[in-house]
Design a protein around this motif. Structure first.
Motif, short mmCIF file in Angstrom:
data_model
loop_
_atom_site.label_atom_id
_atom_site.label_comp_id
_atom_site.label_asym_id
_atom_site.label_seq_id
_atom_site.Cartn_x
_atom_site.Cartn_y
_atom_site.Cartn_z
N GLY A 58 -2.09 -69.75 21.77
CA GLY A 58 -1.77 -70.16 23.13
C GLY A 58 -0.29 -70.35 23.34
O GLY A 58 0.51 -70.37 22.40
N PRO A 59 0.12 -70.52 24.61
CA PRO A 59 1.55 -70.67 24.92
C PRO A 59 2.17 -71.92 24.33
O PRO A 59 3.38 -71.99 24.17
CB PRO A 59 1.57 -70.69 26.44
CG PRO A 59 0.19 -71.14 26.83
CD PRO A 59 -0.73 -70.55 25.79
N ASP A 60 1.35 -72.93 24.00
CA ASP A 60 1.87 -74.17 23.45
C ASP A 60 1.71 -74.26 21.95
O ASP A 60 1.80 -75.33 21.36
CB ASP A 60 1.17 -75.37 24.11
CG ASP A 60 1.42 -75.41 25.61
OD1 ASP A 60 2.55 -75.07 26.02
OD2 ASP A 60 0.51 -75.75 26.35
N GLY A 61 1.43 -73.12 21.31
CA GLY A 61 1.31 -73.11 19.86
C GLY A 61 -0.05 -73.60 19.41
O GLY A 61 -1.02 -73.62 20.18
N PRO A 62 -0.16 -74.06 18.17
CA PRO A 62 -1.47 -74.41 17.61
C PRO A 62 -2.14 -75.58 18.32
O PRO A 62 -3.36 -75.74 18.23
CB PRO A 62 -1.13 -74.77 16.15
CG PRO A 62 0.32 -75.10 16.15
CD PRO A 62 0.93 -74.21 17.19
N ASP A 63 -1.37 -76.42 19.03
CA ASP A 63 -1.96 -77.57 19.73
C ASP A 63 -2.33 -77.23 21.17
O ASP A 63 -2.86 -78.09 21.89
CB ASP A 63 -1.00 -78.76 19.73
CG ASP A 63 -0.76 -79.28 18.32
OD1 ASP A 63 0.37 -79.72 18.05
OD2 ASP A 63 -1.69 -79.21 17.49
N GLY A 64 -2.03 -76.03 21.61
CA GLY A 64 -2.34 -75.63 22.98
C GLY A 64 -3.62 -74.83 23.06
O GLY A 64 -4.45 -74.85 22.15
N ALA A 65 -3.79 -74.12 24.17
CA ALA A 65 -4.99 -73.31 24.36
C ALA A 65 -5.04 -72.19 23.34
O ALA A 65 -4.02 -71.68 22.88
CB ALA A 65 -4.99 -72.74 25.78
N SER A 66 -6.25 -71.81 23.00
CA SER A 66 -6.44 -70.66 22.13
C SER A 66 -7.15 -69.57 22.92
O SER A 66 -7.82 -69.84 23.92
CB SER A 66 -7.27 -71.04 20.89
OG SER A 66 -8.52 -71.58 21.27
N TYR A 67 -6.99 -68.33 22.49
CA TYR A 67 -7.53 -67.20 23.21
C TYR A 67 -8.44 -66.38 22.31
O TYR A 67 -8.10 -66.09 21.16
CB TYR A 67 -6.40 -66.31 23.75
CG TYR A 67 -5.61 -66.99 24.84
CD1 TYR A 67 -5.93 -66.81 26.18
CD2 TYR A 67 -4.55 -67.84 24.53
CE1 TYR A 67 -5.22 -67.44 27.18
CE2 TYR A 67 -3.83 -68.48 25.52
CZ TYR A 67 -4.17 -68.28 26.85
OH TYR A 67 -3.48 -68.92 27.84
N TYR A 68 -9.61 -66.03 22.86
CA TYR A 68 -10.56 -65.17 22.19
C TYR A 68 -10.72 -63.90 23.01
O TYR A 68 -10.42 -63.87 24.20
CB TYR A 68 -11.91 -65.87 22.05
CG TYR A 68 -11.94 -66.98 21.02
CD1 TYR A 68 -12.58 -66.81 19.81
CD2 TYR A 68 -11.34 -68.21 21.27
CE1 TYR A 68 -12.62 -67.82 18.86
CE2 TYR A 68 -11.36 -69.23 20.33
CZ TYR A 68 -12.02 -69.04 19.14
OH TYR A 68 -12.04 -70.03 18.20
N ALA A 69 -11.21 -62.84 22.37
CA ALA A 69 -11.41 -61.58 23.08
C ALA A 69 -12.60 -60.84 22.51
O ALA A 69 -12.93 -60.94 21.33
CB ALA A 69 -10.15 -60.72 23.00
N ALA A 70 -13.27 -60.10 23.38
CA ALA A 70 -14.31 -59.15 23.00
C ALA A 70 -13.89 -57.79 23.53
O ALA A 70 -13.37 -57.69 24.65
CB ALA A 70 -15.65 -59.56 23.59
N ASP A 71 -14.06 -56.74 22.74
CA ASP A 71 -13.71 -55.41 23.21
C ASP A 71 -14.98 -54.58 23.38
O ASP A 71 -16.01 -54.82 22.75
CB ASP A 71 -12.73 -54.71 22.27
CG ASP A 71 -13.32 -54.44 20.90
OD1 ASP A 71 -14.07 -53.46 20.76
OD2 ASP A 71 -13.04 -55.22 19.97
N ARG A 72 -14.88 -53.59 24.24
CA ARG A 72 -16.05 -52.82 24.67
C ARG A 72 -16.72 -52.09 23.50
O ARG A 72 -17.95 -52.13 23.37
CB ARG A 72 -15.63 -51.81 25.74
CG ARG A 72 -16.79 -51.03 26.36
CD ARG A 72 -16.31 -50.21 27.54
NE ARG A 72 -17.42 -49.57 28.23
CZ ARG A 72 -17.84 -48.36 27.96
NH1 ARG A 72 -17.23 -47.63 27.02
NH2 ARG A 72 -18.86 -47.84 28.61
N ALA A 73 -15.95 -51.43 22.65
CA ALA A 73 -16.54 -50.65 21.58
C ALA A 73 -17.33 -51.53 20.62
O ALA A 73 -18.47 -51.21 20.25
CB ALA A 73 -15.45 -49.87 20.82
#
Length: 215
Positions: A187-202
């Motif tokens: 995330g923009p605030d580093g390890p203490d901020g938001a985290s991002y997950y993703a799923a891809d189509r394939a």
């Protein structure tokens, strides 16, 4: 393509102005707004704008926000009955919301209310959801999100869907992982901020085909 989705326990309908009162009540609940609106109280005008933005997104992009309502069980099977049950659900109590929105991702521009409309070209698409607190822990968020990801990849043809998880929101991280989403970027605030997950189509379509192939 139909924008009404069904799961074993839920009917998902694109939000409309008839949902306004239910959405306002849901989104102003203290436990819901804490992670969805950064604990800010959304106003009736903002709810109107969110619904209008979702309707525009469905018209132009094929996706937006869905209102979640419980499906009644029982009765004969059949497509005609399914449609009738779905229509009847428009008067049932709202149990939550799930949706897709265009989002700038880490460092990008989101809507000012956390659920705003398109940001422009080249942005990622984010999945978001909320449930009434008395429905937490029943697996409904994962069930609804799975239906929306099937729609996103199989119907709309999106290549990637992301999820932004607030720090300390362990339950949402667990849902993302249960859906097969993978950590994407810090995330923009580093390890203490938001985290991002993703799923891809394939990967998503491949995993769904593998599940379907199991006898």
């Amino acid at each position: 393509m139909t924008e009404v989705l069904r799961t074993g326990r839920l009917a998902l309908h694109p939000v409309s102005m008839s949902d306004h009162r239910a959405l306002l009540t849901h989104w102003t609940g203290p436990l819901v707004r804490r992670h969805l609106f950064d604990d800010r109280i959304v106003s009736p005008v903002q709810v109107t704008e969110i619904i209008a933005a979702s309707q525009r997104d469905f018209a132009t992009e094929g996706y937006g926000l869905w209102a979640l309502r419980a499906v009644r069980r029982g009765g004969p099977a059949g497509a005609a009955l399914d449609r009738a049950v779905d229509l009847a659900m428009s008067g049932a109590s709202l149990v939550g919301v799930v949706g897709l929105r265009r989002h700038g991702g880490p460092g990008g521009r989101g809507g000012p209310d956390g659920l705003g409309g398109p940001d422009g070209r080249g942005v990622d698409v984010e999945i978001l959801y909320s449930l009434e607190p008395d429905r937490w822990g029943l697996g409904l968020a994962a069930e609804a999100s799975r239906a929306v990801l099937d729609y996103a990849f199989g119907v709309v043809g999106l290549h990637r869907v992301t999820a932004e998880i607030d720090a300390g929101n362990a339950s949402s991280a667990e849902i993302a992982e249960r859906l097969g989403m993978r950590p994407w970027r810090p995330g923009p605030d580093g390890p203490d901020g938001a985290s991002y997950y993703a799923a891809d189509r394939a990967r998503w379509l491949g995993s769904r085909r593998a599940v379907d192939a199991v006898p």
